[in-house]
Structures are given as structure tokens and as C-alpha cells.
Design an enzyme around this catalytic site. Sequence first.
Site, mmCIF file in Angstrom:
data_model
loop_
_atom_site.group_PDB
_atom_site.id
_atom_site.type_symbol
_atom_site.label_atom_id
_atom_site.label_comp_id
_atom_site.label_asym_id
_atom_site.label_seq_id
_atom_site.Cartn_x
_atom_site.Cartn_y
_atom_site.Cartn_z
ATOM 1 N N GLY A 207 -2.143 12.959 -8.785
ATOM 2 C CA GLY A 207 -1.159 11.886 -8.925
ATOM 3 C C GLY A 207 0.260 12.435 -8.804
ATOM 4 N N GLN B 134 3.763 19.425 -11.344
ATOM 5 C CA GLN B 134 2.397 19.966 -11.241
ATOM 6 C C GLN B 134 1.935 19.970 -9.790
ATOM 7 O OE1 GLN B 134 -1.032 19.015 -13.964
ATOM 8 N NE2 GLN B 134 -1.535 17.532 -12.380
ATOM 9 N N ASP C 227 2.842 13.400 -11.982
ATOM 10 C CA ASP C 227 2.997 14.797 -12.398
ATOM 11 C C ASP C 227 3.565 15.585 -11.215
ATOM 12 O OD1 ASP C 227 1.653 14.773 -15.131
ATOM 13 O OD2 ASP C 227 0.155 13.814 -13.871
ATOM 14 N N MET D 275 -8.472 15.114 -16.712
ATOM 15 C CA MET D 275 -8.825 15.504 -18.076
ATOM 16 C C MET D 275 -9.500 14.328 -18.779
ATOM 17 S SD MET D 275 -5.997 18.180 -19.427
ATOM 18 C CE MET D 275 -4.783 16.984 -19.931
ATOM 19 N N LEU E 223 1.308 4.695 -15.299
ATOM 20 C CA LEU E 223 0.059 4.831 -16.057
ATOM 21 C C LEU E 223 -0.137 6.286 -16.457
ATOM 22 C CD1 LEU E 223 -2.543 2.501 -14.284
ATOM 23 C CD2 LEU E 223 -0.890 1.978 -16.059
ATOM 24 N N SER E 224 -0.528 6.475 -17.707
ATOM 25 C CA SER E 224 -0.780 7.814 -18.237
ATOM 26 C C SER E 224 -1.778 7.674 -19.376
ATOM 27 C CB SER E 224 0.525 8.407 -18.787
ATOM 28 O OG SER E 224 0.248 9.480 -19.675
ATOM 29 N N SER E 225 -2.661 8.664 -19.505
ATOM 30 C CA SER E 225 -3.629 8.612 -20.616
ATOM 31 C C SER E 225 -2.897 8.610 -21.951
ATOM 32 C CB SER E 225 -4.563 9.816 -20.545
ATOM 33 O OG SER E 225 -5.189 9.836 -19.286
ATOM 34 N N GLY F 218 -4.902 4.394 -12.779
ATOM 35 C CA GLY F 218 -4.259 5.405 -11.936
ATOM 36 C C GLY F 218 -5.289 6.388 -11.387
ATOM 37 N N HIS F 219 -6.194 6.847 -12.275
ATOM 38 C CA HIS F 219 -7.270 7.743 -11.822
ATOM 39 C C HIS F 219 -8.175 7.016 -10.822
ATOM 40 C CE1 HIS F 219 -6.470 9.590 -15.932
ATOM 41 N NE2 HIS F 219 -6.327 10.618 -15.123
HETATM 42 O O1 PAF Z 1 -3.161 16.253 -14.330
HETATM 43 C C1 PAF Z 1 -4.139 16.536 -15.062
HETATM 44 O O2 PAF Z 1 -4.869 15.684 -15.550
HETATM 45 C C2 PAF Z 1 -4.424 18.000 -15.383
HETATM 46 O O3 PAF Z 1 -3.245 18.723 -15.515
HETATM 47 C C3 PAF Z 1 -5.375 18.670 -14.372
HETATM 48 C C4 PAF Z 1 -4.750 18.736 -12.986
HETATM 49 C C5 PAF Z 1 -6.687 17.892 -14.313
HETATM 50 C C6 PAF Z 1 -5.687 20.092 -14.827
HETATM 51 O O4 PAF Z 1 -6.283 20.116 -16.070
#
Ligand code: PAF
Length: 286
Positions: free
Chosen positions: A141, A147, A144, A24, A178-180, A30-31
Site C-alpha cells: 500500500g 516503507q 506506507d 500483518m 484505512l489502517s488496521s 485496503g488490504h
Molecule cells: O505494511 C505492513 O503491514 C508490514 O510492514 C509488512 C510489509 C507486512 C511487513 O511486516
Amino acid sequence: MIIARSVPELRAASSGPVSFVPTMGALHAGHASLIRLAAADGVCTVVSDFVNPLQFGKGEDFENYPRDLAADAELAEQAGATVLFAPSVTEVYPPDFSTTIDPGPLAHELCGLHRPGHFAGVATVVVRLFGLVQPHRAIFGSKDYQQLTILRRVNQDLGLGIEIVGAPTIRDEDGLALSSRNMYLSPAERIRARAIPRALQRAAEIYAAGERDAVLLAEVSHSVLDGLTLEYLELRCSDLTNYEPDRPAVLLVAGRVGNTRLIDNIVLDPASPTQAIAQFATKEFA
Ligand code: PAF
């Protein structure tokens, strides 16, 4: 790296097998680790940058979610992305779009209890993005954790045939994952947030020393979590079914520090009981 704003641009920019990193935006180290992993085998690496309205509830931070395409493009390119796909909401959800993915009962537990509809929103956008990007592999990641578990289920149930990779959580020097959303924390809140990795570390330590009792493992974590409003602290099997001492487990935590919601987890594996502590080995929790 090409920035694609539309599906035709995306299709023109990508070729061959595609490794996909859905995000997002508000990209951080982390990304970058996910993108490097995706790009490691030299295939076309597509990173999506899309703040998905469907996964935000009323009163959540959809409007305020940090958006900075130029900074995201720089980080994605440096990490090895081939294409940054940054579509508009109508590109992803045209006006006649009407499909929703219901990922089943797990979507209503843990985070799902506190964020009704969240995982349906995540599953819907991820399946939609899979359709647009057509990857052979997708990297998510492990912070989450729920998820990731749900998306593995969706991939299997719908026979999408995509290799779903869970990448390790990257932690800051103070142990915080790490998290936005960490950027919302004031300096004082940041200090309080350190209780989360400290709590997981405590559980990891007694697990490594042989403790398998669910109540004691949760209690040792709970005792240091007073700086946040706890939503849940739960020990489960690593597939998120009920905890069984002899099977790999995961301790999951979610809570709020001020207005910021944070989640984290640690995997506890009886086959390598000291592995979890290693995540915290070089971190400073003072
Ligand atoms: O983990 C995230 O950043 C979001 O939930 C994802 C997987 C991009 C879906 O919008």
C-alpha cells in the site's frame, strides 16, 4: 483458499508465478484492494499474515496488535487469495536465525527517527518472506510511502528481481486512510484524526492552483493539524530526496491522536497538478 501455517504447507499450496501481498493481518478493505490487484491476472496469490516482532519498538503495540485469523481468512478468500500464509514466529525466525537487513540512511529519517529499528525490521521480514514465498511480484500500500520506497531500494540493491507494485491508498468516507490501527481510535479521536486528510487536501488544493513554495504548502497543512501530536510534516521529492518544485513531490505526515500513531501522504505531481485533489473528491470532512 488454503491456509498454510508452515513453509512446507506454503510450498505445497503455491505453484507457478506468485503474486504476493505481505500483511500483518487485521485485514480491511485496503488490504482487500491489494489482494484483488494481486489476483487480477489469475496467478497464484499468496497473502502473508504475520505480526512481525522485529519491526515493533519497546512500548509499541506488538502485544496488542489486533489478531483474528478467521476474519482475515474470510476477507482474503473473498478478495481472491489462493493461499493465506500464517506462520508462527519460530517458522519465520528459527532459533538460529541471525541475519538483519539494514536498508541504509533513509531508514533513519521521517518515521525512522521516531521508530528506531523499524525499517530494518520491515526489510528483514520482507526479504525473509520473499525467500519463503518466492514471488515474481509483490504489492504494498502507498499509505506506507516510506516503507514502499525503502523496499524498492532493498529489492534493487540486493538484485531480488521482484516487481514491486505500490497500490493506491484507500480512504474511508471521512477521508481517513484505512489502517488496521484506526480501530484503536475512540469516536472523539476519530473526529480529531480527520484533520490529517483535511491537511493533505488543503495542500493539494493550493498545489493544484499553482503553489510550489515548500513553506507555504507545509504551512497550509500545519494550520489544521492541531488535533494531533505531530511527529513530522515534510514535503520531499517523490523518491524522498529533498524537495524540488519542478519534480513530483510527496507531502508526508505522521502524528499521534491519543495513543494511536497515524501516517498519511499525498503525491503532488507538476505534470498533473489536480490529480491529488481527486483522492478527496467524494469525502466528507465535516
Ligand atoms: O505494511 C505492513 O503491514 C508490514 O510492514 C509488512 C510489509 C507486512 C511487513 O511486516
